[in-house]
Design an enzyme around this catalytic site. Structure first.
Site, mmCIF file in Angstrom:
data_model
loop_
_atom_site.group_PDB
_atom_site.id
_atom_site.type_symbol
_atom_site.label_atom_id
_atom_site.label_comp_id
_atom_site.label_asym_id
_atom_site.label_seq_id
_atom_site.Cartn_x
_atom_site.Cartn_y
_atom_site.Cartn_z
ATOM 1 N N GLU A 1 0.709 -1.192 0.133
ATOM 2 C CA GLU A 1 0.097 -0.024 0.099
ATOM 3 C C GLU A 1 0.862 1.104 -0.041
ATOM 4 O O GLU A 1 1.772 1.286 0.791
ATOM 5 C CB GLU A 1 -0.953 -0.246 1.307
ATOM 6 N N LYS B 1 -9.795 1.395 -3.029
ATOM 7 C CA LYS B 1 -10.116 0.839 -1.508
ATOM 8 C C LYS B 1 -11.592 1.653 -1.566
ATOM 9 O O LYS B 1 -11.692 2.770 -1.754
ATOM 10 C CB LYS B 1 -9.140 1.392 -0.774
ATOM 11 N N CYS C 1 -5.109 -3.042 3.258
ATOM 12 C CA CYS C 1 -4.852 -2.738 4.679
ATOM 13 C C CYS C 1 -6.199 -3.382 5.466
ATOM 14 O O CYS C 1 -6.637 -4.235 5.600
ATOM 15 C CB CYS C 1 -4.524 -1.371 4.905
#
Length: 530
Positions: free
Chosen positions: A280, A348, A398
């Site tokens: 990330e 995301k 994440c």
């Protein structure tokens, strides 16, 4: 003789601290059961005489939850103080207040359980069902309210225990409910044996139903342990997972960011792969802003060796012009081919409050921190996987892998391999890293899919479809994890139905327990433990 409330509350707090220790890095499933059983025993030995019995029970649950959550997520202090430059007292207070807010869930469960147990011996089993169902439902609620914070759901402590075999059926929240049922049985057995009076035979006779309750979920887990929920499919892909170990305090310094990009490109050039994955925000700029020498070196390697590279980076939100003011960026994974084209992207969609978006009314709180990239656009609800030679690779970023129901949708959409890219250097050298690996292992078990993790500081790992770590890089080192991996096909019940099954289990247990306790109370007002 029962201990006073003044002594029971500290005991509950200590039990909560021990409960937090049952998660990674220790990962001791029976310690989770034992520490929760202490809370149950304290609840069942709380007297009904006088006013405020329900409040006393709630206080025990609150103390347990406070010890559990403050100890378990104290690493949040690191991100707020060390990297966010928030004053230490305010950061510490924020962690304490978060822990207190999360502790309201076990406080509520403790209160209703205590009331349910104030009846005849038959109500004790009803109270156990109510405790387990309410606990499972409270964990689900915690995973949804205010965008959800399901970290440290008790099921995660069981990835190496017998209850893990039930996760493909009921998910982590179903395991939460069953772990609570086991803990209630153990605690009730202990409470039954607590009085000094009575023969050993009588105490064992009283404890026998509770012991049976404790052992039933464990026996079910052992019975289900041999079931294979998926099968390998397609050809094996050559995959490299890169770990840069970039210190967080340097990550957004322009010179250090460029050095990190150079190091990642150099590592990518060391070997060929069908898929190379970077963590990330390995790039802190969008792909078009990548320095030309780095682009050329990376594309020349892909031209010669084939394959694609997946890089965590900010990207312009779809449909928004690149020169829009203010810029709207997504926290994304960009998959680059040999032509330099982004052939696939994942944006995301489950953003982290305060880190990736500012909740309404909390701008003042975020203003006390110095954290860049604090406001991202959300990705689309449905995003197609990356297809490589028949394997369908679905990414998540994440914190998103805490939400099994969202990854279940990817599996229903055909994903054969799940890949998480993370950067939790925000939390320093803390137990957040092994906790996150433990969460990823639960996702693999629930969904019967191999899970790969490419992280900045750790834990970069490959996990098979049964939740076992195949290989991993040491944390806080730089390097690459190379592996050959086949995907998996087949749907677990949890992958097919998501959280519908654990919700149904929670309500079934809670309703059955409530009705059983109510019927027992109507027939007699006595309490078998008094």
């Amino acid at each position: 003789m029962r201990p006073s409330l003044a002594s029971r509350v500290p005991l509950a707090l200590i039990a909560g601290i021990v409960h937090a220790a049952s998660f990674a890095p220790a990962g001791v499933w029976w310690l989770q059961v034992a520490s929760m059983a202490v809370l149950v025993a304290l609840l069942l030995r709380t007297p009904a005489a006088g006013a405020g019995g329900t409040a006393r029970a709630a206080a025990l649950g609150l103390a347990f939850g406070l010890g559990w959550f403050v100890t378990g997520v104290c690493w949040l202090y690191v991100s707020m103080h060390r990297y966010g430059a928030m004053p230490a007292p305010i950061a510490a207070l924020a962690v304490l207040l978060l822990g207190a807010g999360l502790a309201l869930f076990p406080a509520a469960v403790s209160a209703v359980t205590w009331r349910a147990a104030r009846a005849t011996p038959g109500a004790l089993l009803g109270a156990g069902a109510l405790f387990a169902g309410s606990w499972g439902l409270s964990e689900i609620a915690r995973g949804y309210l205010f965008t959800g914070f399901p970290w440290l759901a008790v099921g995660y402590a069981h990835v190496d225990g017998p209850l893990a075999a039930l996760a493909p059926l009921l998910g982590v929240y179903g395991v939460c409910a069953l772990a609570a049922l086991t803990a209630f049985g153990a605690g009730a057995a202990g409470a039954a044996a607590w009085p000094a009076s009575g023969t050993v035979a009588n105490r064992l006779r009283t404890a026998a139903p509770a012991i049976a309750v404790a052992l039933t979920p464990i026996a079910a887990g052992w019975a289900a342990s041999g079931v294979e929920w998926s099968q390998p499919t397609g050809r094996a892909l050559a995959i490299r997972l890169l770990q840069g170990n970039v210190p967080q305090e340097l990550k957004f310094d322009p010179a250090r960011s460029l050095a990190a990009m150079q190091a990642y490109v150099a590592e990518a050039l060391r070997a060929d792969a069908d898929l190379t994955v970077l963590p990330e925000t390995a790039w802190t700029v969008p792909w078009p802003a990548t320095p030309a020498p780095l682009r050329q070196a990376l594309l020349a390697h892909l031209e010669r060796a084939g394959g694609v590279v997946a890089i965590g980076m900010p990207l312009a939100a779809p449909g928004v012009p690149r020169d829009a003011t203010p810029a709207r960026l997504t926290n994304s994974v960009a998959v680059i081919d040999r032509h330099g084209t982004i052939v696939s992207r994942y944006d995301k969609r489950h953003l982290v409050p305060f880190g990736e978006f500012i909740p309404r009314g909390f701008g003042w709180f975020v203003a006390m921190m110095n954290i860049p990239l604090g406001e991202f656009a959300r990705g689309a609800r449905e995003q197609p996987p990356l297809v490589i030679d028949g394997q369908r690779v679905a990414f998540d970023i994440c914190y998103e892998d805490l939400f099994g129901e969202e990854l279940a949708a990817q599996v229903r959409g055909g994903a054969t391999i799940l890949v998480n890219v993370s950067n939790i250097a925000w939390f320093g050298d803390s137990h957040a890293l092994p906790q996150h690996l433990q969460i990823a292992r639960m996702r693999a078990i629930e969904l019967a899919r191999p899970v790969l993790r490419a992280t900045n500081t750790g834990v970069t790992a490959a996990i098979d479809a049964r939740g076992r770590v195949i290989d991993a890089l040491p944390a806080y080192t730089s390097g690459a994890l190379a592996l050959s991996l086949r995907g998996a096909a087949g749907l677990t019940p949890y992958a097919r139905w998501g959280n519908a099954l654990p919700v149904a289990l929670g309500f079934a247990l809670a309703i059955a327990g409530a009705l059983g306790s109510l019927a027992a109370r109507r027939s007699s007002g006595s309490n078998p433990l008094e």
